[in-house]
Write a protein that holds these residues in place. Sequence first.
Motif, PDB file in Angstrom:
ATOM      1  N   GLN C 617      -6.399   9.972   8.469  1.00 34.72           N
ATOM      2  CA  GLN C 617      -4.894   9.439   9.159  1.00 34.72           C
ATOM      3  C   GLN C 617      -4.142   9.445   7.905  1.00 34.72           C
ATOM      4  OE1 GLN C 617      -4.226   9.613  12.909  1.00 34.72           O
ATOM      5  NE2 GLN C 617      -5.736  10.403  13.215  1.00 34.72           N
ATOM      6  N   THR C 618      -2.595   9.316   8.120  1.00 29.47           N
ATOM      7  CA  THR C 618      -2.455   8.811   7.652  1.00 29.47           C
ATOM      8  C   THR C 618      -0.988   7.560   7.535  1.00 29.47           C
ATOM      9  OG1 THR C 618      -1.289  11.131   6.486  1.00 29.47           O
ATOM     10  CG2 THR C 618       0.699   9.088   5.918  1.00 29.47           C
ATOM     11  N   LEU C 619      -1.149   6.672   6.808  1.00 33.21           N
ATOM     12  CA  LEU C 619      -0.758   5.612   7.181  1.00 33.21           C
ATOM     13  C   LEU C 619       0.167   4.684   6.044  1.00 33.21           C
ATOM     14  CD1 LEU C 619      -4.120   3.360   8.077  1.00 33.21           C
ATOM     15  CD2 LEU C 619      -2.156   4.550   9.717  1.00 33.21           C
ATOM     16  N   VAL C 620       1.167   3.975   7.195  1.00 31.27           N
ATOM     17  CA  VAL C 620       2.064   3.460   5.581  1.00 31.27           C
ATOM     18  C   VAL C 620       1.458   1.853   5.287  1.00 31.27           C
ATOM     19  CG1 VAL C 620       4.522   3.056   4.736  1.00 31.27           C
ATOM     20  CG2 VAL C 620       4.052   5.301   6.433  1.00 31.27           C
ATOM     21  N   VAL C 621       1.335   1.311   3.752  1.00 31.82           N
ATOM     22  CA  VAL C 621       1.070   0.000   4.016  1.00 31.82           C
ATOM     23  C   VAL C 621       2.249  -0.093   3.034  1.00 31.82           C
ATOM     24  CG1 VAL C 621      -0.174  -1.587   2.641  1.00 31.82           C
ATOM     25  CG2 VAL C 621      -1.201   0.984   3.266  1.00 31.82           C
ATOM     26  N   PRO C 622       3.421  -1.919   3.941  1.00 33.31           N
ATOM     27  CA  PRO C 622       4.313  -2.157   3.196  1.00 33.31           C
ATOM     28  C   PRO C 622       4.306  -2.418   1.599  1.00 33.31           C
ATOM     29  CG  PRO C 622       4.134  -2.725   5.110  1.00 33.31           C
ATOM     30  CD  PRO C 622       2.731  -2.776   4.881  1.00 33.31           C
ATOM     31  N   LEU C 623       4.903  -1.837   1.028  1.00 30.10           N
ATOM     32  CA  LEU C 623       5.098  -2.584  -0.836  1.00 30.10           C
ATOM     33  C   LEU C 623       4.409  -3.438  -1.161  1.00 30.10           C
ATOM     34  CD1 LEU C 623       4.444  -0.119  -2.089  1.00 30.10           C
ATOM     35  CD2 LEU C 623       6.802   0.045  -2.946  1.00 30.10           C
ATOM     36  N   THR C 624       5.763  -4.782  -0.320  1.00 28.88           N
ATOM     37  CA  THR C 624       6.076  -5.852  -0.690  1.00 28.88           C
ATOM     38  C   THR C 624       4.781  -6.367  -0.489  1.00 28.88           C
ATOM     39  OG1 THR C 624       6.238  -6.423   1.338  1.00 28.88           O
ATOM     40  CG2 THR C 624       7.918  -6.194   0.268  1.00 28.88           C
ATOM     41  N   ALA C 625       3.533  -5.729   0.422  1.00 26.25           N
ATOM     42  CA  ALA C 625       2.529  -6.775  -0.160  1.00 26.25           C
ATOM     43  C   ALA C 625       1.463  -5.992  -1.094  1.00 26.25           C
ATOM     44  CB  ALA C 625       1.397  -6.142   1.674  1.00 26.25           C
ATOM     45  N   ILE C 626       1.465  -5.141  -1.651  1.00 23.47           N
ATOM     46  CA  ILE C 626       0.706  -5.113  -2.236  1.00 23.47           C
ATOM     47  C   ILE C 626       0.375  -5.155  -4.060  1.00 23.47           C
ATOM     48  CG2 ILE C 626      -0.048  -2.636  -3.946  1.00 23.47           C
ATOM     49  CD1 ILE C 626       0.853  -1.180  -0.886  1.00 23.47           C
ATOM     50  N   VAL C 627      -0.114  -6.008  -4.402  1.00 24.04           N
ATOM     51  CA  VAL C 627       0.271  -6.726  -5.833  1.00 24.04           C
ATOM     52  C   VAL C 627      -0.624  -5.512  -6.704  1.00 24.04           C
ATOM     53  CG1 VAL C 627      -1.011  -8.774  -7.436  1.00 24.04           C
ATOM     54  CG2 VAL C 627      -0.935  -8.465  -4.946  1.00 24.04           C
ATOM     55  N   GLU C 628      -1.563  -5.009  -6.284  1.00 26.52           N
ATOM     56  CA  GLU C 628      -1.324  -3.664  -7.182  1.00 26.52           C
ATOM     57  C   GLU C 628      -2.813  -2.821  -6.963  1.00 26.52           C
ATOM     58  OE1 GLU C 628      -4.118  -6.361 -10.292  1.00 26.52           O
ATOM     59  OE2 GLU C 628      -4.711  -4.179 -10.774  1.00 26.52           O
ATOM     60  N   THR C 629      -3.012  -1.051  -7.922  1.00 26.68           N
ATOM     61  CA  THR C 629      -3.541  -0.537  -6.975  1.00 26.68           C
ATOM     62  C   THR C 629      -4.951  -0.721  -8.303  1.00 26.68           C
ATOM     63  OG1 THR C 629      -2.403   1.016  -7.230  1.00 26.68           O
ATOM     64  CG2 THR C 629      -1.610   0.391  -4.994  1.00 26.68           C
ATOM     65  N   LEU C 630      -6.104   0.047  -7.570  1.00 31.90           N
ATOM     66  CA  LEU C 630      -7.259   0.275  -8.575  1.00 31.90           C
ATOM     67  C   LEU C 630      -7.810   1.330  -8.006  1.00 31.90           C
ATOM     68  CD1 LEU C 630      -9.433  -2.008  -7.778  1.00 31.90           C
ATOM     69  CD2 LEU C 630      -7.296  -3.678  -8.578  1.00 31.90           C
ATOM     70  N   GLN C 631      -8.856   1.722  -9.153  1.00 37.66           N
ATOM     71  CA  GLN C 631      -9.981   2.653  -8.307  1.00 37.66           C
ATOM     72  C   GLN C 631     -11.687   2.094  -8.550  1.00 37.66           C
ATOM     73  OE1 GLN C 631      -8.470   5.858  -8.350  1.00 37.66           O
ATOM     74  NE2 GLN C 631     -10.389   6.256  -6.743  1.00 37.66           N
ATOM     75  N   PRO C 632     -12.155   1.526  -7.526  1.00 37.27           N
ATOM     76  CA  PRO C 632     -13.463   0.725  -7.832  1.00 37.27           C
ATOM     77  C   PRO C 632     -14.185   1.533  -8.559  1.00 37.27           C
ATOM     78  CG  PRO C 632     -12.351   1.031  -5.644  1.00 37.27           C
ATOM     79  CD  PRO C 632     -11.633   2.147  -5.947  1.00 37.27           C
ATOM     80  N   GLU C 633     -15.101   0.915  -9.767  1.00 36.22           N
ATOM     81  CA  GLU C 633     -15.992   1.500 -10.291  1.00 36.22           C
ATOM     82  C   GLU C 633     -16.962   0.759  -9.103  1.00 36.22           C
ATOM     83  OE1 GLU C 633     -15.552   0.928 -13.640  1.00 36.22           O
ATOM     84  OE2 GLU C 633     -14.243   1.366 -14.419  1.00 36.22           O
ATOM     85  N   ALA C 634     -18.294   1.869  -9.638  1.00 34.83           N
ATOM     86  CA  ALA C 634     -19.609   1.621  -8.740  1.00 34.83           C
ATOM     87  C   ALA C 634     -19.887   0.415  -9.241  1.00 34.83           C
ATOM     88  CB  ALA C 634     -20.619   2.643  -9.214  1.00 34.83           C
ATOM     89  N   ALA C 635     -19.775  -0.333 -10.850  1.00 33.21           N
ATOM     90  CA  ALA C 635     -20.420  -1.515 -10.944  1.00 33.21           C
ATOM     91  C   ALA C 635     -19.490  -2.548 -10.807  1.00 33.21           C
ATOM     92  CB  ALA C 635     -20.299  -1.303 -12.805  1.00 33.21           C
TER      93      ALA C 635
END
Lengths: 155, 121, 753
Positions: C617-635
């Motif tokens: 599904q396509t969702l929209v997340v308000p940008l004001t709520a987002i501090v940063e985005t990151l790619q989680p590593e298994a560790a």
Amino acid sequence: MSYVVKNLSQGSRELIAFRIGNQEFCVSIMSVREIRGWTPATKMPHSPAYMMGVLNLRGAVLPIVDLAARLGMRPAEPTPRHVIIVAQVGRKIVGLLVDAVSDILTVTDENIQPVPEVSSEIERQFARGILAIDKRMICLVELEGLFPDHESEAA
Amino acid sequence: MKKKVLTVDDSRTIRNMLLVTLNNAGFETIQAEDGVEGLEVLEECNPDVIVTDINMPRLDGFGFIEGVRRNEKYRAIPILVLTTESDAEKKNRARQAGATGWIVKPFDPTKLVDAIERVTA
Amino acid sequence: MDMNEIREIFFQECEEQLAELETGLLKLNDGDRDPETVNAVFRAVHSIKGGAGAFALDDLVAFAHVFETTLDCVRSGKLEPSQDVLKVMLKSADVLADLTNAARDGGTVDESRSRALVKELEALANGEQPAAHAAPEPVAAKPAVAAAPAPTDSSGFQPIPFSFDDFGGEEEEVLMVAPTYTVTFKPRAELFSKGNEAALLLRDLSRIGEMSIHCHTGDVPTLDRMDPEGSYLSWTISIKTEKGEEGIRSVFEFAEWDCELDIKLAEEAEADDERPMIPVPFDLSLLEDEPAIGDEPHVGMHVEPVVAAAVAAAETATGVMQAAAAASARAEKKEAPAASAAAQANAANAANAAGQTIRVDLDRVDRLINLVGELVINQAMLSQSVIENDNNGTSSINMGLEELQQLTREIQDSVMAIRAQPVKPVFQRMARTVREIADITGKSVRLITEGENTEVDKTVIDKLAEPLTHMIRNAVDHGLEMPEKRIAAGKNPEGTVRLTAKHRSGRIVIELTDDGAGINREKVRQKAIDNDLITADANLSDEEIDNLIFHAGFSTADKVSDLSGRGVGMDVVKRSIQALGGRISIQSKPGQGSTFSMSLPLTLAVLDGMVVTVAGQTLVVPLTAIVETLQPEAAAIHSFGATQRLISIRNSFCPLVDVGRILNFRAQQANPVEGVALLVESEGGGQRALMVDAIQGQRQVVIKSLEANYMHVPGIAAATILGDGRVALILDVDAVVGASRGQSLRQEMSLAS
């Protein structure tokens, strides 16, 4: 307009009949805004099973209801041949997914027979009468009965 | 030639009533919202008569009248004052400032037009 | 424009004036003694009275008049605007607002209240000091602004109007012979300097009767001795008029003080006056710009030379005066300091800086906004189909589209700015709420507002008033203590409620702080246990206890007070704030008070969002709520307990929230390593990592209501329409985070109930 007024004054009304599975239903033409083909809807979380999701109707968000599922029948598996009846229910507009639109009927109140005693709660909720036309049985559905206004909860 | 009236009043309601009344009576109407604007507009519009309110922000009616009378071109222009009630003291001050006459609010369109006719040729 | 439109303008203006009035009174209340503040307050009431008079709104005029009279006492320094005086005035402002509304909508006002205030205002104007906290006056039997009662004596006798007109009406005309008056008129120089003209006065006089005129030129000196601004002419007029002496005086009404005027009945005059008089008809047409043909039937066909001379003389007087005026003004001008020109220029600049405004129907703006919304969607759809059909990204079509996108965005921002309004009007309404509630509860309250000019979309403002009113009532009713209690606690007996607004990271933050007792956590906890909201042994943090007040049906007042609403609790406030896309939180310190903090979007029409994919599904997340985005590593992923997982970010651990799972889009938790984490700041502070499958991009989206045709969906704030024409749901980040804390997304009532 004058035609409608005349008919109303004579106690007759126009209905749109549609098919779900092997049953026929009809609703007042006054509540139908338009009829359109099915396109995939956007799913909504935490919604009842008959809620298929929402579609874009010229900029407005239109909820689509699987009428079969809502009436307690086997849920539809929509194809592009399925039809959405866009209907006004109270102050809201709802899309009703049905198999096909079958007829436009002009009937008078005498044509409408009362609903026989049925045990199921769900039939009592929506069925407002039965029509016998050309040996077919068509159930008159009252949409307000299916979708009571939720203004109070929405506040 | 239409007679030109400059009206100065801070109330939008009164401004509109003046506008309608004066236009209906065949005057050309120019409007200002307070004394300061009135003095600014005065030079451009060269009116035949001025109708002004007393209570206004920035520059009140007394100050405005004095300003007009200090202007070489408009020393002798008729100025009518709009007063809410026939308050003798206010009328007196308006006269001392150089007002020609007065109109009591709420004005009656006929009286307004009469008063303007009375002070203009 | 007709009277109805002007009436509409009048009421609009009243609203503005009432706002001015209240602002001014509150400033005075804060000790402001700037004469301009007092003037503005006076002007506001004066203006309302003036307009109301024009529409014969007598109740409004009568009350405004009493109010104005008292304000005039303040203006002239006769009445000191003490706090007690201002209390009366603020209440009067409220009544004036009620009367205005009643005049517009035909409602009624609390007459006993306005009567009591009229008395208080009159007492103030008469120099009586207000009784502090005076109990409302007992309802007087007589209406506050009663018309003068018809004269009646104790027997009930009423005089019957009687008129002689009732007898022989027709004979009267025959018997009536208009008397002749002799008027002597000698203008003084001042008459001319006030814009009056002798010739015009004579013209007007001629309109009320048949007259003859004689001009006396004997006092005109020789040129060398003549004062150019002097007045040397005088006139003797003989006029036959039915209007009487009064009618003649009214002609000279404006001039009376600047001339010598003598009016006598002709018989007496003839006895006194020995000068020979030549009676001549007075020709008006000479004074008209265009000759009025047939207008004045009594005008003679030939003009007597004497009349011409008289009129000419009058004109000469004026002409001389004007020439002289010009000469002396020229002289003055040379001396006129350049400073005055500078001052004028400044005034002009100030006027420009204040900005020109026009009034526009809100419908027109909304229509424009809707159209621009459609434009944005359309432009996005167009871009998408061009991209799909053209792989050559450097084509001129693509460049054109980029420009179009830029323009569309600018148009949208500009249109949104039209709707932005300061929160001031709402804040001002709150001042009234505080006063009323203080009055009823017997508490002494001071409202301090800050940031009233903070702007936000009009829709937000309109919807803000109700929850805010409720919160203010709560703050005064439940938050603040009674004065005695406050004194006992070593506090100022007067409680303070502070209402502030400010912009913070693309949202408006409104805070309501009281210096009352703070939340009684023991009581709240007990109440929650009694209402089965929590178990008796529940271990809750202070913050969690405070937040219990937002639960449905929760009320700490021992009995439901009629002030804080008919069983309406803070849960309703919270829901209405949430419906606006806002959040609300509370902080409380026992004994020191509580702060409610609301954060709302600046507009309800668009938002900047990150478009993401969750379980197909396509969702929209308000940008004001987002501090940063990151790619989680298994560790970095750590299991915690049975189902919880934490992600370590720069040595701190942050709970992972699987959006797909919370929204019930999938049955099993997704593997975090295969997705993207959006680090969000949540309402109660603290961060969460929202897991989504992929990020599609960022874009501004037009917010579409789900409630319009459906209902509120838990976890979803609203919907939007993307470039492909499909509906995408906008995530309610706070609700999702809340759900991850264990507060389940409540399965709301479904369409079928």
